[in-house]
Scaffold this motif. Structure first.
Motif, PDB file in Angstrom:
ATOM      1  N   LEU A 196       0.802  -1.223   0.000  1.00 54.83           N
ATOM      2  CA  LEU A 196       0.000   0.000   0.000  1.00 54.83           C
ATOM      3  C   LEU A 196       0.836   1.275   0.000  1.00 54.83           C
ATOM      4  O   LEU A 196       0.384   2.300  -0.481  1.00 54.83           O
ATOM      5  N   ASP A 227       3.150   3.993   2.596  1.00 48.23           N
ATOM      6  CA  ASP A 227       2.940   4.545   3.944  1.00 48.23           C
ATOM      7  C   ASP A 227       1.620   5.286   4.092  1.00 48.23           C
ATOM      8  O   ASP A 227       0.893   5.083   5.066  1.00 48.23           O
ATOM      9  N   LYS A 228       1.273   6.137   3.139  1.00 47.81           N
ATOM     10  CA  LYS A 228       0.067   6.966   3.261  1.00 47.81           C
ATOM     11  C   LYS A 228      -1.200   6.105   3.242  1.00 47.81           C
ATOM     12  O   LYS A 228      -2.085   6.260   4.089  1.00 47.81           O
ATOM     13  N   LEU A 229      -1.288   5.177   2.280  1.00 48.34           N
ATOM     14  CA  LEU A 229      -2.470   4.312   2.210  1.00 48.34           C
ATOM     15  C   LEU A 229      -2.542   3.363   3.396  1.00 48.34           C
ATOM     16  O   LEU A 229      -3.632   3.046   3.871  1.00 48.34           O
ATOM     17  N   GLN A 230      -1.407   2.889   3.875  1.00 48.57           N
ATOM     18  CA  GLN A 230      -1.394   2.019   5.055  1.00 48.57           C
ATOM     19  C   GLN A 230      -1.947   2.767   6.264  1.00 48.57           C
ATOM     20  O   GLN A 230      -2.714   2.220   7.053  1.00 48.57           O
ATOM     21  N   GLN A 231      -1.581   4.041   6.376  1.00 50.07           N
ATOM     22  CA  GLN A 231      -2.071   4.872   7.474  1.00 50.07           C
ATOM     23  C   GLN A 231      -3.596   5.038   7.381  1.00 50.07           C
ATOM     24  O   GLN A 231      -4.309   4.915   8.375  1.00 50.07           O
ATOM     25  N   VAL A 232      -4.099   5.300   6.174  1.00 52.61           N
ATOM     26  CA  VAL A 232      -5.541   5.447   5.966  1.00 52.61           C
ATOM     27  C   VAL A 232      -6.251   4.127   6.304  1.00 52.61           C
ATOM     28  O   VAL A 232      -7.274   4.112   6.979  1.00 52.61           O
ATOM     29  N   LYS A 233      -5.692   3.005   5.846  1.00 54.80           N
ATOM     30  CA  LYS A 233      -6.271   1.691   6.125  1.00 54.80           C
ATOM     31  C   LYS A 233      -6.316   1.436   7.627  1.00 54.80           C
ATOM     32  O   LYS A 233      -7.328   0.967   8.161  1.00 54.80           O
ATOM     33  N   TYR A 240      -8.992   3.511   9.204  1.00 58.18           N
ATOM     34  CA  TYR A 240     -10.277   2.952   8.793  1.00 58.18           C
ATOM     35  C   TYR A 240     -10.627   1.749   9.660  1.00 58.18           C
ATOM     36  O   TYR A 240     -11.720   1.640  10.207  1.00 58.18           O
ATOM     37  N   CYS A 296     -11.813  -3.282   2.977  1.00 58.89           N
ATOM     38  CA  CYS A 296     -10.488  -3.067   3.554  1.00 58.89           C
ATOM     39  C   CYS A 296      -9.483  -4.043   2.956  1.00 58.89           C
ATOM     40  O   CYS A 296      -8.371  -3.682   2.606  1.00 58.89           O
ATOM     41  N   CYS A 324      -8.216  -3.155  -0.404  1.00 56.76           N
ATOM     42  CA  CYS A 324      -7.191  -2.123  -0.464  1.00 56.76           C
ATOM     43  C   CYS A 324      -5.822  -2.700  -0.765  1.00 56.76           C
ATOM     44  O   CYS A 324      -4.957  -2.024  -1.280  1.00 56.76           O
ATOM     45  N   LYS A 325      -5.618  -3.971  -0.418  1.00 61.08           N
ATOM     46  CA  LYS A 325      -4.273  -4.512  -0.561  1.00 61.08           C
ATOM     47  C   LYS A 325      -4.134  -5.678  -1.508  1.00 61.08           C
ATOM     48  O   LYS A 325      -3.046  -6.096  -1.808  1.00 61.08           O
TER      49      LYS A 325
END
Length: 173
Positions: free
Chosen positions: A87, A89-95, A98, A164, A167-168
């Motif tokens: 993902l 760093d940014k998308l992992q943080q959002v996930k 969430y 969720c 996302c990955k």
């Protein structure tokens, strides 16, 4: 006079589904009709299939698989490969936010409290959530208000957990 009813997605004919209601309303008035019920996914068990057959008044069942001689010429080989995409760093943080705020904090806590699910909920799939809910209902046929509340929580958690996971994971054919 109705001679034939055709139901697609016939595996849905359980309980108070509209297909069952049609049969219940029609059969006292008309005994001379046929049912053609179609489903690519007839059920998870023979009990499920028998329930659908009983509900739709089906007397004869024909089953086909990819290996059936009359189907095999039309089946083509598929290669499905799952590719896990990091993902970042940014998308992992959002996930993570969430999961923490939407799923874990509100709905999964309820499911954990009533021992429907256990432990880390980040790896739950939609199918797994529904499976454990069915197991819970089979073991606990008690308080209908609690059951209704838990079914609502499952209805919310399942698609959120699936989105969720999406996302990955990407599937490529």
């Amino acid at each position: 006079m109705i001679k034939c009813l055709v139901f697609d997605e016939a595996h849905r004919a359980k309980g108070n589904h509209a297909y069952c209601e049609v049969i219940r309303k029609l059969s006292p008035k008309n005994k001379l009709f046929r049912v053609l019920a179609l489903s690519a996914t007839p059920g998870n068990s023979s009990r499920d299939v028998l329930e659908v057959m009983r509900n739709l008044l089906i007397a004869h069942l024909e089953f086909r698989s990819e290996e059936s001689p009359d189907v095999k010429p039309y089946v083509f080989e598929r290669v499905l490969e799952t590719v896990v995409v990091p993902l970042g760093d940014k998308l992992q943080q959002v996930k993570d936010q969430y999961m923490q705020v939407v799923i874990l904090e509100k709905y999964t806590r309820t499911l954990i409290k009533y021992k429907v699910i256990y432990g880390n909920c980040g790896n739950l799939t939609k199918g797994k959530i529904f499976m454990v809910m069915k197991e819970y209902q089979a073991k606990n046929s008690g308080n209908r208000c609690v059951d209704f509340y838990l079914v609502g929580a499952v209805a919310i958690v399942a698609p959120l957990a699936a989105s969720c996971r999406n996302c990955k994971v990407a599937e490529l054919t």
